[in-house]
Design a protein around this motif. Structure first.
Motif, PDB file in Angstrom:
ATOM      1  N   SER A 175       0.872  -1.298   0.060  1.00  0.00           N
ATOM      2  CA  SER A 175       0.021   0.074  -0.154  1.00  0.00           C
ATOM      3  C   SER A 175       0.830   1.139  -0.046  1.00  0.00           C
ATOM      4  CB  SER A 175      -0.895   0.078   1.319  1.00  0.00           C
ATOM      5  OG  SER A 175      -0.161   0.083   2.462  1.00  0.00           O
ATOM      6  N   LYS A 180      -0.532   4.433  -1.514  1.00  0.00           N
ATOM      7  CA  LYS A 180      -1.446   5.200  -0.518  1.00  0.00           C
ATOM      8  C   LYS A 180      -0.688   5.982   0.439  1.00  0.00           C
ATOM      9  CE  LYS A 180      -4.915   3.962   3.089  1.00  0.00           C
ATOM     10  NZ  LYS A 180      -5.489   2.868   3.685  1.00  0.00           N
ATOM     11  N   THR A 198       0.846   9.137  -1.024  1.00  0.00           N
ATOM     12  CA  THR A 198      -0.415  10.244  -1.341  1.00  0.00           C
ATOM     13  C   THR A 198      -0.641  10.808   0.137  1.00  0.00           C
ATOM     14  OG1 THR A 198      -1.149   8.862  -3.057  1.00  0.00           O
ATOM     15  CG2 THR A 198      -2.607  10.486  -2.177  1.00  0.00           C
TER      16      THR A 198
END
Length: 308
Positions: free
Chosen positions: A130, A133, A136
């Protein structure tokens, strides 16, 4: 008297033809001989086959034994692997242990860890897969961060490798200073003093003028960077990109952002020609110098006050 010999009849007799019975017996004999030959050949082949099978049988047994061993080993390995996977996922090795950060200068390591929402004890592999993610999340909370990658730093430790946007200037606003990044973003986090050599920008805000100013500023060499103290955005009706620079040597420079870098490279030569004089150097269109008006002496100030 001479004796007459009787003629030898056997010599003159014609050979007799074999009878039908003789032929039958001959055929029967041939047939029996043929059957015996075939029976012999069949027996020979059967014996050879038996010998061949006897020779092959141990090899077949050995081949089957090895194949059974391979299957057994494969099953054991598969079963062992499954047990190891289960054991691995219930041990601390499958959880995030230590987290370190490298590459930070504009932000703190702890700020990156907090923004990434990675915690000790989280699933190691879920965290790894991940990472887009997580990147971000960090970039949304910390505009100084250009990119972030998650890399293994041991069996269950992670290293967050950060790349940042550099601070090229500080925006001065109400005696507070805000970082202006190389991508034109202004960090919404103030400080009481500026740090390092970046110049102070005044009256700028995010947008086209600031982006062009940063682009032009970065084209200049380090010597000219160090000679600039403040840059004030002073647009006029005729030039929306007009700026006023306050130099460390006491001079002021009026310029247009669009041609700033192209003309500012001549600043050291202009100062050398001016000499000790201080004033306003206008490079908006051409090059001309206006000296500052001399400040009145103390005596002149007293006379002026008496006349009033």
């Amino acid at each position: 008297m001479a004796k007459h010999q009787k003629p030898n009849k056997k010599k003159n007799e014609l050979p007799t033809q074999p009878s039908s019975w003789d032929k039958i017996k001959a055929l029967f004999k041939l047939s029996r001989e043929s059957d015996e030959v075939k029976s012999f050949e069949t027996a020979k082949k059967s014996k050879e086959k038996e010998l061949s099978l006897e020779n092959k049988l141990p090899k077949l047994k050995e081949k089957r034994r090895k194949e059974m061993q391979r299957r057994l080993i494969s099953l054991l390995l598969l079963f062992s692997f499954a047990i190891l996977v289960v054991v691995y996922f219930i041990t601390p090795l499958s959880k995030v242990g230590r987290i370190t950060v490298i590459g930070t200068n504009e932000v703190t390591d702890q700020a990156v860890i907090d923004a990434s929402q990675i915690r000790s004890g989280d699933s190691l592999w879920e965290t790894f897969f991940s990472q887009k993610k997580r990147e971000t999340l960090v970039k949304n909370q910390l505009p100084q961060v250009k990119s972030m990658q998650i890399e293994f730093d041991g069996l269950n430790s992670y290293e967050l490798v950060v790349s940042e946007y550099k601070t090229v200037a500080y925006l001065e606003k109400e005696n507070e200073y805000f970082n202006i990044l190389e991508n034109g973003k202004i960090v919404n986090e103030s400080r009481k003093v500026s740090i390092g050599n970046p110049p102070i920008f005044i009256k700028f805000k995010e947008g086209k003028a600031l982006n062009k100013m940063i682009e032009q500023y970065q084209l200049l060499n380090e010597n000219i960077h160090n000679s600039i103290s403040e840059v004030e955005y002073t647009p006029s009706k005729t030039d929306e990109y007009l700026i006023t620079l306050y130099m460390n040597d006491g001079n002021q420079v009026v310029a247009s952002i669009t041609s700033f870098a192209e003309k500012m490279i001549y600043y050291p030569d202009i100062v050398q020609k001016i000499g000790e004089g201080k004033g306003v150097i206008n490079i908006e269109v051409g090059f001309y110098f206006t000296p500052f008006e001399p400040e009145p002496s103390e005596e002149e100030s007293k006379v002026s006050d008496t006349e009033e």
